[in-house]
Design a protein around this motif. Structure first.
Motif, PDB file in Angstrom:
ATOM      1  N   LEU A  57      11.724  -5.221 -16.122  1.00 19.41           N
ATOM      2  CA  LEU A  57      11.021  -4.159 -16.840  1.00 19.41           C
ATOM      3  C   LEU A  57       9.587  -4.031 -16.344  1.00 19.41           C
ATOM      4  N   GLN A  58       8.938  -5.180 -16.134  1.00 18.79           N
ATOM      5  CA  GLN A  58       7.560  -5.145 -15.616  1.00 18.79           C
ATOM      6  C   GLN A  58       7.512  -4.417 -14.278  1.00 18.79           C
ATOM      7  N   GLN A  59       8.491  -4.694 -13.428  1.00 16.24           N
ATOM      8  CA  GLN A  59       8.532  -4.035 -12.127  1.00 16.24           C
ATOM      9  C   GLN A  59       8.760  -2.534 -12.283  1.00 16.24           C
ATOM     10  N   ILE A  60       9.636  -2.165 -13.202  1.00 15.92           N
ATOM     11  CA  ILE A  60       9.916  -0.750 -13.441  1.00 15.92           C
ATOM     12  C   ILE A  60       8.660  -0.034 -13.919  1.00 15.92           C
ATOM     13  N   VAL A  61       7.954  -0.663 -14.868  1.00 17.54           N
ATOM     14  CA  VAL A  61       6.759  -0.031 -15.440  1.00 17.54           C
ATOM     15  C   VAL A  61       5.702   0.200 -14.362  1.00 17.54           C
ATOM     16  N   VAL A  62       5.501  -0.782 -13.505  1.00 17.67           N
ATOM     17  CA  VAL A  62       4.510  -0.618 -12.434  1.00 17.67           C
ATOM     18  C   VAL A  62       4.919   0.501 -11.488  1.00 17.67           C
ATOM     19  N   ARG A  64       6.810   3.021 -12.146  1.00 15.80           N
ATOM     20  CA  ARG A  64       6.688   4.314 -12.846  1.00 15.80           C
ATOM     21  C   ARG A  64       5.223   4.746 -12.883  1.00 15.80           C
ATOM     22  N   ARG A  65       4.311   3.796 -13.070  1.00 17.69           N
ATOM     23  CA  ARG A  65       2.891   4.147 -13.054  1.00 17.69           C
ATOM     24  C   ARG A  65       2.458   4.605 -11.664  1.00 17.69           C
ATOM     25  N   LEU A  66       3.199   4.196 -10.660  1.00 10.39           N
ATOM     26  CA  LEU A  66       2.949   4.671  -9.302  1.00 10.39           C
ATOM     27  C   LEU A  66       3.681   5.989  -9.037  1.00 10.39           C
ATOM     28  N   GLU A  67       4.333   6.526 -10.090  1.00 16.23           N
ATOM     29  CA  GLU A  67       4.969   7.845 -10.071  1.00 16.23           C
ATOM     30  C   GLU A  67       6.209   7.899  -9.180  1.00 16.23           C
ATOM     31  N   LEU A  68       6.880   6.776  -8.998  1.00 20.10           N
ATOM     32  CA  LEU A  68       8.140   6.784  -8.261  1.00 20.10           C
ATOM     33  C   LEU A  68       9.253   7.283  -9.176  1.00 20.10           C
ATOM     34  N   PRO A  69      10.179   8.090  -8.657  1.00 21.30           N
ATOM     35  CA  PRO A  69      11.320   8.541  -9.469  1.00 21.30           C
ATOM     36  C   PRO A  69      12.240   7.374  -9.800  1.00 21.30           C
ATOM     37  N   LEU A  87       5.869  -7.401  -6.115  1.00 23.89           N
ATOM     38  CA  LEU A  87       4.458  -7.388  -6.468  1.00 23.89           C
ATOM     39  C   LEU A  87       3.591  -7.122  -5.239  1.00 23.89           C
ATOM     40  N   ARG A  88       3.966  -7.696  -4.111  1.00 25.64           N
ATOM     41  CA  ARG A  88       3.205  -7.431  -2.885  1.00 25.64           C
ATOM     42  C   ARG A  88       3.309  -5.962  -2.497  1.00 25.64           C
ATOM     43  N   ARG A  89       4.518  -5.406  -2.607  1.00 24.57           N
ATOM     44  CA  ARG A  89       4.720  -4.000  -2.297  1.00 24.57           C
ATOM     45  C   ARG A  89       3.889  -3.122  -3.242  1.00 24.57           C
ATOM     46  N   GLN A  90       3.925  -3.464  -4.533  1.00 23.64           N
ATOM     47  CA  GLN A  90       3.191  -2.679  -5.514  1.00 23.64           C
ATOM     48  C   GLN A  90       1.684  -2.765  -5.283  1.00 23.64           C
ATOM     49  N   ARG A  91       1.222  -3.961  -4.930  1.00 25.12           N
ATOM     50  CA  ARG A  91      -0.210  -4.128  -4.677  1.00 25.12           C
ATOM     51  C   ARG A  91      -0.652  -3.279  -3.489  1.00 25.12           C
ATOM     52  N   ALA A  92       0.155  -3.273  -2.425  1.00 28.19           N
ATOM     53  CA  ALA A  92      -0.190  -2.487  -1.239  1.00 28.19           C
ATOM     54  C   ALA A  92      -0.237  -0.999  -1.577  1.00 28.19           C
ATOM     55  N   THR A  93       0.702  -0.553  -2.412  1.00 30.29           N
ATOM     56  CA  THR A  93       0.724   0.856  -2.805  1.00 30.29           C
ATOM     57  C   THR A  93      -0.496   1.209  -3.636  1.00 30.29           C
ATOM     58  N   GLU A 173      -4.347  21.548 -14.146  1.00 33.88           N
ATOM     59  CA  GLU A 173      -3.284  22.213 -14.896  1.00 33.88           C
ATOM     60  C   GLU A 173      -1.963  22.157 -14.133  1.00 33.88           C
ATOM     61  N   GLY A 174      -2.034  22.352 -12.814  1.00 38.68           N
ATOM     62  CA  GLY A 174      -0.818  22.265 -12.006  1.00 38.68           C
ATOM     63  C   GLY A 174      -0.200  20.878 -12.061  1.00 38.68           C
ATOM     64  N   ASP A 175      -1.040  19.859 -11.995  1.00 38.25           N
ATOM     65  CA  ASP A 175      -0.545  18.479 -12.088  1.00 38.25           C
ATOM     66  C   ASP A 175       0.092  18.231 -13.461  1.00 38.25           C
ATOM     67  N   ALA A 176      -0.519  18.784 -14.510  1.00 41.21           N
ATOM     68  CA  ALA A 176       0.004  18.599 -15.863  1.00 41.21           C
ATOM     69  C   ALA A 176       1.365  19.259 -16.014  1.00 41.21           C
ATOM     70  N   VAL A 177       1.537  20.430 -15.403  1.00 44.55           N
ATOM     71  CA  VAL A 177       2.831  21.118 -15.450  1.00 44.55           C
ATOM     72  C   VAL A 177       3.900  20.271 -14.757  1.00 44.55           C
ATOM     73  N   ASN A 178       3.583  19.765 -13.574  1.00 50.58           N
ATOM     74  CA  ASN A 178       4.539  18.926 -12.855  1.00 50.58           C
ATOM     75  C   ASN A 178       4.883  17.664 -13.646  1.00 50.58           C
ATOM     76  N   GLU A 179       3.881  17.073 -14.276  1.00 48.38           N
ATOM     77  CA  GLU A 179       4.117  15.873 -15.075  1.00 48.38           C
ATOM     78  C   GLU A 179       5.025  16.179 -16.267  1.00 48.38           C
ATOM     79  N   ALA A 180       4.864  17.370 -16.850  1.00 48.16           N
ATOM     80  CA  ALA A 180       5.696  17.753 -18.000  1.00 48.16           C
ATOM     81  C   ALA A 180       7.154  17.911 -17.572  1.00 48.16           C
ATOM     82  N   PHE A 181       7.375  18.569 -16.436  1.00 49.21           N
ATOM     83  CA  PHE A 181       8.745  18.699 -15.933  1.00 49.21           C
ATOM     84  C   PHE A 181       9.319  17.329 -15.575  1.00 49.21           C
TER      85      PHE A 181
END
Length: 258
Positions: A57-62, A64-69, A87-93, A173-181
């Motif tokens: 779950l921790q990996q998923i949350v990180v 998702r915060r990096l906006e991966l589908p 964690l190394r991959r996430q840190r590099a990203t 606003e454009g970013d917010a629309v994309n985030e909503a979808f």
């Protein structure tokens, strides 16, 4: 394992949600799509999360915060890498994002400075703020296709007065629309759901910064998102299949408003 020992090593859905700030609905959705399935059950039949589940779950949350589908996250987590590798991959990203964000802050600071002096944005400054989303060829093609329409003339009149701060707001606003979808898609909501249609309404309102956009006009735009590979690529880069989802949500919203 006794019930007491199990309670010490496993967590209920409610406890995970309360402790880690993840909604029960999200956890159920992750379970439904096979992204995160509780490994154990209590004697009463309730699903329980183990420490290994919480690590996932921790990996998923990180991610998702990096906006991966979610589909990409599932592929990453199931490729055999251990937690340290993730964690190394996430840190590099994150570090690469920090560089990008520093550049964005510099662009915003410049926009603020020019706004205070009431200066207009140059093409180079627009490109710095919008990144890859800014392409002069799009504007040239748009003028060739719609230069004689009322919508184009109205857009030109409105944007001629825009300051850097206005363009900054347009991007937000454009970013917010994309985030909503994207949020509606991630929650498993169909394009005909209230949540997706509300995102479509936000989309229409954002277009009205440029010209009056009725529902028929928005339908035409939506069809272009799946008919023009450049628009399709733009939306599908946010979430795979998002261009079709946006198109369907816009049509559904227009139907409910008519």
């Amino acid at each position: 394992m006794t019930e007491r020992t199990q309670a010490m090593t496993a967590w209920t859905v409610g406890k995970v949600a309360d402790t880690f700030g993840v909604t029960v609905r999200t956890l159920h959705h992750y379970d439904e799509i096979g992204l995160l399935t509780p490994s154990e059950r209590s004697p009463a039949g309730y699903r329980l999360y183990t420490q290994e589940d919480l690590t996932r779950l921790q990996q998923i949350v990180v991610y998702r915060r990096l906006e991966l589908p979610l589909e990409e996250i599932a592929a990453l987590l199931d490729d055999g890498e251990n937690a340290a590798d993730h964690l190394r991959r996430q840190r590099a990203t994150v570090m690469s994002r920090l560089d990008e964000l520093r550049e964005l802050v510099e662009a915003i600071d410049l926009a603020l400075e020019k706004e205070m002096s009431n200066e207009k944005m140059t093409d180079d400054e627009m490109r710095q703020l919008f990144g890859d989303a800014f392409d002069e060829s799009y504007a040239e093609e748009a003028q060739q296709r719609w230069g004689e329409t009322d919508a184009w003339k109205q857009s030109q009149e409105r944007t001629a007065k825009y300051t850097k701060a206005d363009w900054q707001q347009v991007k937000a606003e454009g970013d917010a629309v994309n985030e909503a979808f994207a949020a509606a898609m991630d929650a498993g909501e169909p394009a005909t759901s209230e949540r997706a249609m509300d995102a479509a309404e936000l989309h229409r309102q954002s277009i009205e910064r440029f010209y009056d956009c009725g529902y028929d006009m928005q339908r035409n735009l939506a069809d272009m998102y799946v008919g023009d590979e450049r628009f399709t690529a733009y939306y599908d880069a946010v979430r795979p299949g998002m261009a079709q989802y946006v198109r369907d949500a816009i049509h559904a919203n227009a139907d409910r408003r008519s």
